[in-house]
Design an enzyme around this catalytic site. Structure first.
Site, mmCIF file in Angstrom:
data_model
loop_
_atom_site.group_PDB
_atom_site.id
_atom_site.type_symbol
_atom_site.label_atom_id
_atom_site.label_comp_id
_atom_site.label_asym_id
_atom_site.label_seq_id
_atom_site.Cartn_x
_atom_site.Cartn_y
_atom_site.Cartn_z
ATOM 1 N N GLU A 91 0.694 -1.286 0.015
ATOM 2 C CA GLU A 91 -0.129 0.075 -0.073
ATOM 3 C C GLU A 91 0.863 1.148 0.015
ATOM 4 O OE1 GLU A 91 -2.876 -0.357 3.443
ATOM 5 O OE2 GLU A 91 -3.910 -1.810 2.111
ATOM 6 N N LYS A 140 5.605 -1.541 2.073
ATOM 7 C CA LYS A 140 5.040 -1.724 3.375
ATOM 8 C C LYS A 140 5.051 -2.944 3.538
ATOM 9 C CE LYS A 140 0.329 -0.635 5.830
ATOM 10 N NZ LYS A 140 -0.723 -0.551 5.507
ATOM 11 N N GLN A 141 4.645 -4.132 2.660
ATOM 12 C CA GLN A 141 4.358 -5.200 2.837
ATOM 13 C C GLN A 141 4.743 -6.089 1.624
ATOM 14 O OE1 GLN A 141 0.319 -3.878 3.365
ATOM 15 N NE2 GLN A 141 -0.235 -5.922 3.327
HETATM 16 C C1 BGC Z 1 -2.660 -3.848 5.213
HETATM 17 C C2 BGC Z 1 -3.640 -4.462 4.403
HETATM 18 C C3 BGC Z 1 -4.508 -5.288 5.557
HETATM 19 C C4 BGC Z 1 -5.332 -4.386 6.419
HETATM 20 C C5 BGC Z 1 -5.968 -5.343 7.553
HETATM 21 C C6 BGC Z 1 -3.184 -2.971 6.341
HETATM 22 O O1 BGC Z 1 -2.233 -2.129 7.151
HETATM 23 O O2 BGC Z 1 -1.890 -2.968 4.662
HETATM 24 O O3 BGC Z 1 -3.046 -5.318 3.420
HETATM 25 O O4 BGC Z 1 -5.599 -5.873 4.571
HETATM 26 O O5 BGC Z 1 -4.072 -3.949 7.052
HETATM 27 O O6 BGC Z 1 -5.151 -6.363 8.159
#
Ligand code: BGC
Length: 786
Positions: free
Chosen positions: A488, A592-593
């Protein structure tokens, strides 16, 4: 390793031997009990002190406006948030005029234990009141896996040295006051709308409240019934008012005597049923529970869990912390899903109000893959829920000018609840994530009835979406532009590789399902021409590659962007989204991930071994893990490319996320994706499990310090046991017909007769990758932290 004094390390329990007020809210999440329908936070029986009171029912929510300074077409106007329903777990205790309140008097001992084999929360306290009376209180709480509407508490009080007057007040309380207000966007929105009382009733041993929500049109019934055993001199009284039903038991108890209260609590809710119908529903549930009795409920709970653990347990030798953490994780994942029955599995399960109780892609990509191989019926249920909101998703697609279905990024009841479209509407991958879960559930179970009824419509409508969202360019490439992938910190990018691979799978899977179910497909209006179009889009799906760097870019332009200035970013500026504007993050290479790394996990054969190693080395220094959804994926790929210690470190982070409150927000609820991720880090990481041609393959390898890892998997009607030791792995079926699988690329057939054992080949990993400064995962000592 981060040490926390709160919990003892044990194989089958999470035990707190001393009450720590500073982590009360965290322990309420850890000790939450749920069956996927009811969720009760681990609040103390007497209600106070509390971190955050919480009793939840799956899909019971209230609406709140989503205001915008500048409104725009297609923005959702209304949000949904999980609400704290009637608290049925309250039992107040008065000892000779003094309320039992552990903030006063002297606590001699206080212990709580979440028992993962019996599915109960035990508590025992020895306390002297400010006036000098000493009592022992023991309570056992359960939320039944076998009777989904039922929770129960067995509560006992004994005086230690003097006779005393004891008053117990067993209550149902609606509209409890909640004071917490936080600035973290991951916490819940504050909804101030009260539940409206419709009925209150208390007579004999029974109490009942019926309420409805103001905006969302839901009616909630809660009822309680009791069995009391105590001294002869005892009086029982019942009373109720709109928000409270109360049973008061007054007794004179001598040392050596006990007063024992068994409380049965029933919950029911509906958007359709009338007040009398809800009333009858909870009374009926209570009646069945009373017939089963307390001992009977305990036995049923244990039997349910014996069956679960028999086919899902993971055993670890050499790291007791991870052993405890993975069982804790599996227990909570089961709790979140077991009796959801065509309702969603929220990101926090029913353990807290974090993320407003919304369900995200976390479910399909992190939680369901674990349940697919451990408790498949729960997967069918969760996907039935997606199917039940398919019409809303199709309507939303029309509104967005698209074909097929666009599922909401976050929701409870099916409507999009995100007010920030670049990280919601544009995260179109959610649609293929659902398709991915369908494909793997059907692959693991051969449940063709489900495929025809539920899987097919989901696959067809999501395939239609991809076809209308993407376009074929002059060079014949099928492109999907302007989307947000899992990372994100990059938004509205062209050809996110994760998204494109997912869409490709979705399009092909839809075509295959149509072939298997031609009649059902015909009813959905699918024509040959349409299927051809899906297949050509899949065939020509554009997957960018950076020839200069010899890596796969996360999206077409990603590797051309400036790299985030990590050396200037301070430790306390993580997570970055709380300290930097997205406009800043979106222009940089900062992850971010796991995004491309997740693509490499889910689409293993789409990347060569060398490319995986290069890609992993490229993305590690850019990935900050500002989401709890990252560590498990990084563990899987680290293990695959041979960085076993790093895999172990990431496994530690995923597994201890909540027990050690690593993200500092466990108080709002547990991180279901990370909990599930700890299983994934072990089974897909160290066990090397991948999907290969509709079957499973393994490439196990243990890091130094782990002596044995064994796990069970349910697959195509069989239960497979995999046992990994430092130099070898063995495979054996616990039941079912022989099964073909792979060990490090070598085909093997496993059966119930004898274990098939194979040596583990060694691997030469490249130089260990570096993470951004301040974001290196905590080093895990061989053998686990002491
Ligand atoms: C993450 C998402 C995730 C959401 C709920 C966010 O911080 O970036 O990928 O779906 O948290 O866990």
């Amino acid at each position: 390793m981060i040490q926390h004094p709160a919990f003892k390390v044990e194989e089958w329990s999470v035990r707190e031997t001393k009450l720590h007020f500073d982590v009360l809210a965290q322990t309420e999440s850890i000790f939450a009990l749920s069956n996927g329908h009811i969720g009760l936070r681990g609040n103390l029986d007497e209600g106070e002190p509390h971190g955050l009171p919480g009793s939840y029912l799956n899909s019971v929510y209230e609406l709140h406006p989503l205001p915008y300074a500048e409104s725009a077409y297609g923005n959702p106007e209304s949000g949904q948030t999980i609400i704290n329903v009637t608290n049925g777990k309250l039992i107040r205790l008065n000892v000779e005029d003094e309320p039992f309140d552990i903030r006063y008097g002297t606590i001699h001992s206080h212990e709580r234990e979440l028992d993962l084999r019996n599915g109960i929360l035990r508590r025992s306290v020895c306390w002297t009141s400010p006036a000098g009376q000493t009592i022992k209180v023991t309570s056992t709480r359960l939320v039944s896996f076998t009777q989904r509407a039922i929770a129960a508490i067995n509560y006992e009080v004994e005086p230690i040295d003097t006779p005393m007057r004891i008053v117990l007040q067993s209550e149902l309380v609606a509209n409890e006051e909640i004071t917490s207000k936080q600035d973290d966007p991951r916490a819940a929105s504050t909804v101030t709308k009260k539940l409206i009382s419709e009925e209150n009733h208390a007579k004999g041993m029974l109490g009942l409240l019926v309420h409805h929500t103001q905006e969302s049109g839901l009616r909630i019934g809660t009822a309680m019934d009791h069995v009391i055993k105590g001294p002869e001199e005892m009086a029982v009284d019942a009373d109720s008012s709109p928000d409270i039903a109360r049973l008061t038991i007054t007794a004179k108890v001598k040392p050596g005597e006990k007063i024992r209260l068994t409380k049965y609590i029933a919950y029911g809710w509906s958007s359709l049923r009338s007040r009398p119908a809800i009333h009858d529903q909870v009374i009926a549930a209570l009646s069945a529970a009373r017939m089963t009795g307390w001992e009977g409920l305990l036995e049923e709970q244990r039997a349910y869990l014996d069956t679960f653990w028999g086919k899902a347990d993971v055993e670890i030798e050499g790291d007791p912390q991870i052993q405890q953490a993975v069982r804790f994780a599996l227990f909570h994942v089961l709790q979140a899903a077991a009796r959801g029955e065509r309702r969603p599995i929220p990101a926090k399960g029913l353990t807290g109000p974090g993320y407003d109780g919304h369900t995200f892609w976390d479910t399909e990509i992190f939680v369901l893959p674990v349940l697919t191989l451990t408790q498949p019926s729960a997967v069918a249920d969760a996907l039935y829920w997606r199917y039940s909101i398919l019409d809303q998703a199709c309507e939303r697609a029309r509104l967005l000018g698209l074909k097929g279905a666009t599922f909401p990024w976050r929701t409870i009841a099916g409507e999009e609840c995100s007010g920030y479209w670049p990280a919601s509407v544009a995260a179109f991958h959610i649609n293929a994530d659902i398709a991915y879960a369908v494909v793997h559930y059907v692959g693991a179970t051969n449940d063709l009835k489900f495929e025809e009824e539920v899987g097919l419509p989901l696959l067809v409508e999501t395939a239609r979406l991809w076809r209308s969202l993407g376009c074929e360019n002059a060079e014949g490439q099928f492109r999907i532009d302007g989307v947000t992938g899992p990372n994100e910190y990059s938004a509205l990018a062209d050809n996110n590789v994760y998204t494109n691979l997912m869409a490709q799978l979705n399009l092909r899977a839809a075509a295959e399902a149509v072939e298997r179910h031609p009649k059902a497909a015909h009813k959905l209006g699918v024509k040959d021409e349409e299927v051809k179009n899906w297949l050509s889009a899949a065939e020509n799906m554009f997957l960018p590659y950076d020839k200069r760097l010899k890596v796969t870019p996360q999206d077409e332009a990603f590797t051309k962007h400036e790299v985030w200035n990590f050396s200037q970013t301070k430790k306390d500026e993580y997570p970055l989204f709380l300290h930097y504007h997205y406009a800043h993050l979106y222009r940089k290479q900062v992850v971010k991930q796991a995004d491309l790394v997740l693509a490499m996990q889910l689409f293993s054969s789409a990347f060569s071994a060398e490319l995986k190693a290069r890609n992993f080395a490229y993305y590690e220094p850019l990935t900050v893990r500002d989401s709890s959804l990252s560590a498990s994926t990084q563990a899987v790929l680290a293990a695959e490319v041979g960085h076993l210690q790093l895999a172990y470190d990431y496994l530690g982070e995923a597994a201890l996320m909540d027990l050690y409150n690593l993200e500092h927000n466990t108080q709002d609820g547990l991180h279901m994706a990370s909990l599930a991720g700890s299983w994934t880090a072990l089974v897909a990481g160290l066990g090397g499990l991948r999907w290969q041609d509709g079957s499973l393959s393994f490439a196990p390898r243990l890091p130094e310090g782990l002596k044995r890892l064994a796990f069970r998997i349910r697959f195509k009607g069989r239960c497979l046991l995999v046992e990994i030791k430092p130099g070898e792995a063995s495979y054996r079926l616990l039941d079912g017909e022989p099964l073909k699988t792979w060990h490090h690329g070598q085909e093997i057939t496993v059966s119930t007769k004898e274990a098939t054992t194979r040596p583990i080949p060694s691997i030469k990993a490249g130089a260990p990758p570096k993470q951004p400064s301040e974001r290196t995962p905590a080093h895990r000592e061989p053998g686990g932290s002491k």
